[in-house]
Design an enzyme around this catalytic site. Structure first.
Site, PDB file in Angstrom:
ATOM      1  CE  LYS A   1      44.491  18.844  48.382  1.00  0.00           C
ATOM      2  NZ  LYS A   1      45.524  17.837  48.747  1.00  0.00           N
TER       3      LYS A   1
ATOM      4  CB  CYS B   1      50.611  12.349  48.479  1.00  0.00           C
ATOM      5  SG  CYS B   1      49.799  13.501  49.614  1.00  0.00           S
TER       6      CYS B   1
ATOM      7  NE  ARG C   1      45.554  22.088  45.093  1.00  0.00           N
ATOM      8  CZ  ARG C   1      46.049  21.388  46.127  1.00  0.00           C
ATOM      9  NH1 ARG C   1      46.988  20.482  45.937  1.00  0.00           N
ATOM     10  NH2 ARG C   1      45.594  21.583  47.347  1.00  0.00           N
TER      11      ARG C   1
ATOM     12  CB  CYS D   1      55.076  15.356  54.619  1.00  0.00           C
ATOM     13  SG  CYS D   1      53.276  15.490  54.656  1.00  0.00           S
TER      14      CYS D   1
ATOM     15  CB  CYS E   1      49.375  10.373  56.611  1.00  0.00           C
ATOM     16  SG  CYS E   1      48.845  11.619  55.424  1.00  0.00           S
TER      17      CYS E   1
ATOM     18  CB  CYS F   1      53.729  10.168  49.529  1.00  0.00           C
ATOM     19  SG  CYS F   1      53.884   9.743  51.278  1.00  0.00           S
TER      20      CYS F   1
ATOM     21  NE  ARG G   1      52.560  20.190  45.216  1.00  0.00           N
ATOM     22  CZ  ARG G   1      51.613  19.877  46.108  1.00  0.00           C
ATOM     23  NH1 ARG G   1      50.376  20.320  45.959  1.00  0.00           N
ATOM     24  NH2 ARG G   1      51.883  19.099  47.134  1.00  0.00           N
TER      25      ARG G   1
ATOM     26  CE  LYS H   1      45.053  16.683  44.211  1.00  0.00           C
ATOM     27  NZ  LYS H   1      45.711  15.610  44.983  1.00  0.00           N
TER      28      LYS H   1
HETATM   29 FE1  SRM Z   1      49.431  15.455  48.494  1.00  0.00          FE
HETATM   30  C1  SRM Z   1      48.755  17.294  51.308  1.00  0.00           C
HETATM   31  C2  SRM Z   1      52.646  15.949  48.853  1.00  0.00           C
HETATM   32  C3  SRM Z   1      49.797  14.255  45.424  1.00  0.00           C
HETATM   33  C4  SRM Z   1      46.222  14.086  48.660  1.00  0.00           C
HETATM   34  N1  SRM Z   1      50.493  16.503  49.850  1.00  0.00           N
HETATM   35  C5  SRM Z   1      50.048  17.224  50.901  1.00  0.00           C
HETATM   36  C6  SRM Z   1      51.186  18.023  51.532  1.00  0.00           C
HETATM   37  C7  SRM Z   1      51.256  19.361  50.873  1.00  0.00           C
HETATM   38  C8  SRM Z   1      51.138  18.151  53.066  1.00  0.00           C
HETATM   39  C9  SRM Z   1      50.461  19.359  53.616  1.00  0.00           C
HETATM   40  O1  SRM Z   1      49.269  19.621  53.345  1.00  0.00           O
HETATM   41  O2  SRM Z   1      51.111  20.087  54.370  1.00  0.00           O
HETATM   42  C10 SRM Z   1      52.383  17.117  51.113  1.00  0.00           C
HETATM   43  C11 SRM Z   1      53.737  17.797  51.036  1.00  0.00           C
HETATM   44  C12 SRM Z   1      54.856  16.823  51.297  1.00  0.00           C
HETATM   45  C13 SRM Z   1      56.182  17.372  50.971  1.00  0.00           C
HETATM   46  O3  SRM Z   1      56.977  17.590  51.921  1.00  0.00           O
HETATM   47  O4  SRM Z   1      56.484  17.580  49.806  1.00  0.00           O
HETATM   48  C14 SRM Z   1      51.839  16.493  49.840  1.00  0.00           C
HETATM   49  N2  SRM Z   1      50.916  15.288  47.321  1.00  0.00           N
HETATM   50  C15 SRM Z   1      52.218  15.464  47.656  1.00  0.00           C
HETATM   51  C16 SRM Z   1      53.148  15.009  46.555  1.00  0.00           C
HETATM   52  C17 SRM Z   1      54.414  15.839  46.445  1.00  0.00           C
HETATM   53  C18 SRM Z   1      53.462  13.509  46.782  1.00  0.00           C
HETATM   54  C19 SRM Z   1      54.593  12.922  45.986  1.00  0.00           C
HETATM   55  O5  SRM Z   1      55.306  12.137  46.609  1.00  0.00           O
HETATM   56  O6  SRM Z   1      54.757  13.181  44.798  1.00  0.00           O
HETATM   57  C20 SRM Z   1      52.183  15.105  45.357  1.00  0.00           C
HETATM   58  C21 SRM Z   1      52.198  16.469  44.746  1.00  0.00           C
HETATM   59  C22 SRM Z   1      51.224  16.572  43.629  1.00  0.00           C
HETATM   60  C23 SRM Z   1      51.322  17.828  42.840  1.00  0.00           C
HETATM   61  O7  SRM Z   1      52.338  18.025  42.185  1.00  0.00           O
HETATM   62  O8  SRM Z   1      50.342  18.584  42.834  1.00  0.00           O
HETATM   63  C24 SRM Z   1      50.849  14.872  46.042  1.00  0.00           C
HETATM   64  N3  SRM Z   1      48.184  14.428  47.229  1.00  0.00           N
HETATM   65  C25 SRM Z   1      48.611  13.909  46.041  1.00  0.00           C
HETATM   66  C26 SRM Z   1      47.679  12.928  45.572  1.00  0.00           C
HETATM   67  C27 SRM Z   1      47.830  12.063  44.322  1.00  0.00           C
HETATM   68  C28 SRM Z   1      47.302  12.713  43.077  1.00  0.00           C
HETATM   69  O9  SRM Z   1      46.765  13.823  43.127  1.00  0.00           O
HETATM   70  O10 SRM Z   1      47.419  12.095  42.018  1.00  0.00           O
HETATM   71  C29 SRM Z   1      46.656  12.855  46.510  1.00  0.00           C
HETATM   72  C30 SRM Z   1      45.461  11.868  46.504  1.00  0.00           C
HETATM   73  C31 SRM Z   1      44.424  12.180  45.506  1.00  0.00           C
HETATM   74  C32 SRM Z   1      43.363  13.042  46.110  1.00  0.00           C
HETATM   75  O11 SRM Z   1      43.517  14.256  46.130  1.00  0.00           O
HETATM   76  O12 SRM Z   1      42.378  12.469  46.624  1.00  0.00           O
HETATM   77  C33 SRM Z   1      46.978  13.823  47.541  1.00  0.00           C
HETATM   78  N4  SRM Z   1      47.745  15.698  49.742  1.00  0.00           N
HETATM   79  C34 SRM Z   1      46.568  15.005  49.647  1.00  0.00           C
HETATM   80  C35 SRM Z   1      45.713  15.394  50.754  1.00  0.00           C
HETATM   81  C36 SRM Z   1      44.282  14.875  51.035  1.00  0.00           C
HETATM   82  C37 SRM Z   1      43.254  15.659  50.316  1.00  0.00           C
HETATM   83  C38 SRM Z   1      41.841  15.274  50.703  1.00  0.00           C
HETATM   84  O13 SRM Z   1      41.050  15.004  49.811  1.00  0.00           O
HETATM   85  O14 SRM Z   1      41.547  15.235  51.898  1.00  0.00           O
HETATM   86  C39 SRM Z   1      46.455  16.307  51.524  1.00  0.00           C
HETATM   87  C40 SRM Z   1      45.999  16.993  52.819  1.00  0.00           C
HETATM   88  C41 SRM Z   1      45.015  18.069  52.589  1.00  0.00           C
HETATM   89  O15 SRM Z   1      44.768  18.547  51.493  1.00  0.00           O
HETATM   90  O16 SRM Z   1      44.434  18.478  53.602  1.00  0.00           O
HETATM   91  C42 SRM Z   1      47.721  16.469  50.863  1.00  0.00           C
HETATM   92 FE1  SF4 Z   2      52.459  13.717  53.531  1.00  0.00          FE
HETATM   93 FE2  SF4 Z   2      50.519  11.992  53.896  1.00  0.00          FE
HETATM   94 FE3  SF4 Z   2      50.846  13.115  51.524  1.00  0.00          FE
HETATM   95 FE4  SF4 Z   2      52.590  11.336  52.341  1.00  0.00          FE
HETATM   96  S1  SF4 Z   2      50.444  10.930  51.970  1.00  0.00           S
HETATM   97  S2  SF4 Z   2      53.090  13.340  51.425  1.00  0.00           S
HETATM   98  S3  SF4 Z   2      52.665  11.694  54.512  1.00  0.00           S
HETATM   99  S4  SF4 Z   2      50.269  14.165  53.348  1.00  0.00           S
END
Ligand code: SRM
Ligand code: SF4
Length: 586
Positions: free
Chosen positions: A224, A493, A163, A450, A489, A444, A93, A226
């Site tokens: 993390k 995201c 981030r 993922c 899930c 997402c 990323r 943001k």
């Molecule tokens: Fe996310 C984890 C994809 C935005 C909350 N996110 C992941 C992971 C890396 C899975 C992992 O930990 O192994 C996913 C990878 C999937 C893949 O195969 O690419 C993933 N997140 C994404 C992306 C690519 C979704 C998308 O379809 O665009 C976004 C990448 C953002 C970036 O460029 O930095 C993405 N993730 C978000 C958002 C939305 C936002 O930030 O605007 C959220 C919700 C907002 C928030 O943080 O509360 C988000 N991602 C999470 C979480 C839960 C964090 C938490 O507070 O518990 C995880 C899991 C974790 O961190 O343990 C996670």
């Molecule tokens: Fe993966 Fe859950 Fe984030 Fe979708 S919402 S990319 S399933 S961690």
């Protein structure tokens, strides 16, 4: 380091009693602390070609360098049957504050995706950057060197750090956008880790001993973090999904400062009521000159007071709910040596991208393209990747990634408009048949890459949208739309927890249906049905859309309507309302 004592060495003298959570520290604290400022043994691991993966702590540490270890879940069972290890690879990323990239950079990343990744795609994310999926170990170092030669890095796009900093993209409004973008870069730079581990490992940089991380600390953040910079009235960045937000306040068209919103976040865990999506609180106004010091100390208070025992409760949103918003704010004021002024008025009225052509304040033209789930590939009859390559070859402006996974071809001279539109149409990048519903739907990544996915999202979206479009047509409103978001899930995201209709994966083919967010992203939705199938989702939406069309007030969005008629209750305070059972009407 004792495993029962708080990490924070400073900032405790004024802390409220419950500022530090004591108990056995999460194992991530050990591995960050022992990592020699994020180096670990990544360099040695990289040379081990017996496995395609990273071992033990390095599995986590590579995240701070912008990579996640993954494997393709579609082929995992077959490989297991053949007694092969999963086909380990990494997802990268990039760091791209404000999402702006030049055509030259685009050509470099597109070529790398084509030649060196398992899937060949460039995937735009919900945080204004791109991901490569499926980079095998022998290619990882080369990947960093290639993107770096184009001026791109991936430092701190994952891990317990600040981030990628988001910034409202649409450049048409005024010079405000240019100023806001510059601030997003400054904030990103200011909060970056100072360790030289990235350059040392990936770019063969000089070995420089790191002696401290002045802002993030030796153990980095508890979780993390943001940040966004936004320009009302557009809330495209979804401020309430973020820990720290600078909302632009302007006078006579000039940026004069920000309202600072702290403590948003969307993730939760199914069945754990101590976790919930939460909106950010408004701390008040600051002038521009306080921007970096305030950013630094919102981070430093969260660094010292955040929960390092339980990672599920470690984000800023939980720190605020534990210590109290006023205590957190007062500590930021004390450390930064500033006072927040009363919030200045502003209003969000939209958060969608403005598709098609718009003319900017400088007479340049900008073309916003809808890209389904941000996945740029050559599909049959829609060779999107080739189309964007051809545009990049002749484009003299830049590309801007939006927080809705879309792309703006920005800064086009009037005389180049036709040529760019022609390429876009020929390659399926513009398609007049795309409905407003499609353009307001997002998913997402989810399966197959993922590891946390419980249900399909990106691959489910086209069919789901098609069915919702059919419902809108059936009820006589084919040009209306509902903000519809699907996530695989409850991490959320694709920001389903700020949608009018949010679907959260529960298991294969099963989703929880949330209703009642609004069209400007300022309300968290509430659960309406649990563990239902796609057919049941459509059944529910059918009657709800029917009632909305028949009974709505003029301009009333779907999310407001379902709350007004009592389908779900409004979530006002997440901590108490989000999981509360519905009140029984007498
Ligand atoms: Fe996310 C984890 C994809 C935005 C909350 N996110 C992941 C992971 C890396 C899975 C992992 O930990 O192994 C996913 C990878 C999937 C893949 O195969 O690419 C993933 N997140 C994404 C992306 C690519 C979704 C998308 O379809 O665009 C976004 C990448 C953002 C970036 O460029 O930095 C993405 N993730 C978000 C958002 C939305 C936002 O930030 O605007 C959220 C919700 C907002 C928030 O943080 O509360 C988000 N991602 C999470 C979480 C839960 C964090 C938490 O507070 O518990 C995880 C899991 C974790 O961190 O343990 C996670
Ligand atoms: Fe993966 Fe859950 Fe984030 Fe979708 S919402 S990319 S399933 S961690």
């Amino acid at each position: 380091m004792s495993d029962t004592s708080p990490i924070a060495a400073s900032g405790l003298e004024n802390a409220p009693e419950n500022a530090i959570v004591t108990g056995k520290l999460a194992d991530n604290e050990r591995l960050k602390g022992e990592s020699n400022y994020l180096r670990g043994t990544i360099a040695e691991d990289l040379k081990d070609q017996i496995t395609g993966g990273f071992s033990a702590d390095n599995f986590q540490l590579i995240r701070f360098h912008g990579m996640y270890q993954q494997d393709d879940r579609d082929i995992r069972p077959e490989r297991a049957k053949q007694k092969l290890e999963p086909l380990h690879n990494v997802m990268l990323r990039a760091r791209m504050p404000g999402g702006i990239i030049t055509p030259e950079q685009w050509l470099v990343i597109e070529k790398f995706a084509e030649e060196h990744t398992m899937y060949g795609s460039v995937r735009l994310t919900t945080r204004q950057t791109f991901q490569f999926h499926g980079v095998l170990k022998p290619n990882i170092k080369n990947m960093h060197q290639v993107i770096n030669s184009a001026g791109i890095d991936s430092i701190a796009t994952a891990g317990d750090v600040n981030r990628n900093v988001l910034c409202t993209t649409n450049p048409v409004e005024s010079e405000l956008h240019a100023d806001a973008y510059e601030w997003s870069k400054k904030i990103s730079e200011h909060l970056l880790p100072k360790t030289k581990a990235y350059a040392e490992i990936w770019l063969d940089g000089e070995k420089v001993k790191t002696t401290q991380e002045p802002i993030l600390g030796q153990n980095y953040l508890p979780r993390k973090f943001k940040t966004t910079v936004s320009i009302p009235p557009n809330n495209e960045v979804d401020v309430h999904a973020n820990d720290l937000n600078f909302v632009a306040i302007a006078e006579n068209g000039k940026l004069i400062g920000w309202n600072v919103l702290v403590g948003g976040g969307l993730a939760m865990t199914h069945g754990d009521t101590a976790t919930y999506p939460r909106k950010a609180d408004d701390f008040g106004f600051i002038p521009l000159e306080h921007t970096l010091i305030v950013a630094e100390h919102v981070v430093s208070v969260q660094r010292d007071w955040g929960n390092r025992v339980n990672r599920k409760n470690a984000k800023t949103k939980y720190t605020l709910d534990r210590v109290g918003v006023e205590n957190f704010k007062a500590e930021v004021e004390r450390r930064a040596g500033i006072e927040f002024g009363p919030s200045r008025p502003y209003e969000f009225t939209a958060r969608g991208d403005r598709f098609g052509w718009v003319e900017g304040f400088d007479g340049k033209h900008h073309l916003t393209l809808y890209l389904l789930s941000g996945r740029i590939l050559d599909y049959p009859n829609r060779p999107l990747k080739t189309g964007l390559r051809k545009i990049a070859e002749i484009h003299k402006g830049d590309f801007r990634m939006t927080a809705n996974q879309n792309l703006i071809i920005a800064g086009i001279a009037a005389e180049d408009r036709d040529a760019i539109e022609k390429i876009a149409r020929e390659h399926g990048l513009i398609d007049d048949a795309m409905t407003p519903q499609l353009k307001n739907s997002m998913a997402c990544v989810s399966l197959p890459t993922c590891p946390l996915a419980m249900a399909e999202a990106e691959r489910f979206l086209p069919d789901l949208v098609h069915q919702v479009e059919t419902l809108l047509s059936k009820h006589g409103v084919p040009d209306d739309h509902i903000i519809l978001r699907v996530v695989g899930c409850p991490n959320g995201c694709g920001r389903a927890m700020l949608a009018e209709v949010g679907l959260i994966g529960k298991g294969p083919g099963k989703y929880n249906l949330y209703l009642g967010g609004n069209d400007i992203g300022t309300r968290v939705p509430k659960i309406y049905r649990e563990n239902i199938s796609p057919d049941q989702i459509i059944e529910e939406l059918d009657w709800l859309i029917g009632r909305w069309v028949g009974e709505r007030f003029e301009g009333e969005c779907f999310g407001d309507f379902v709350i007004r008629i009592g389908v779900v209750e409004e979530v006002k305070v997440s901590k108490t309302d989000f999981h509360a059972p519905p009140k029984l009407s007498t």
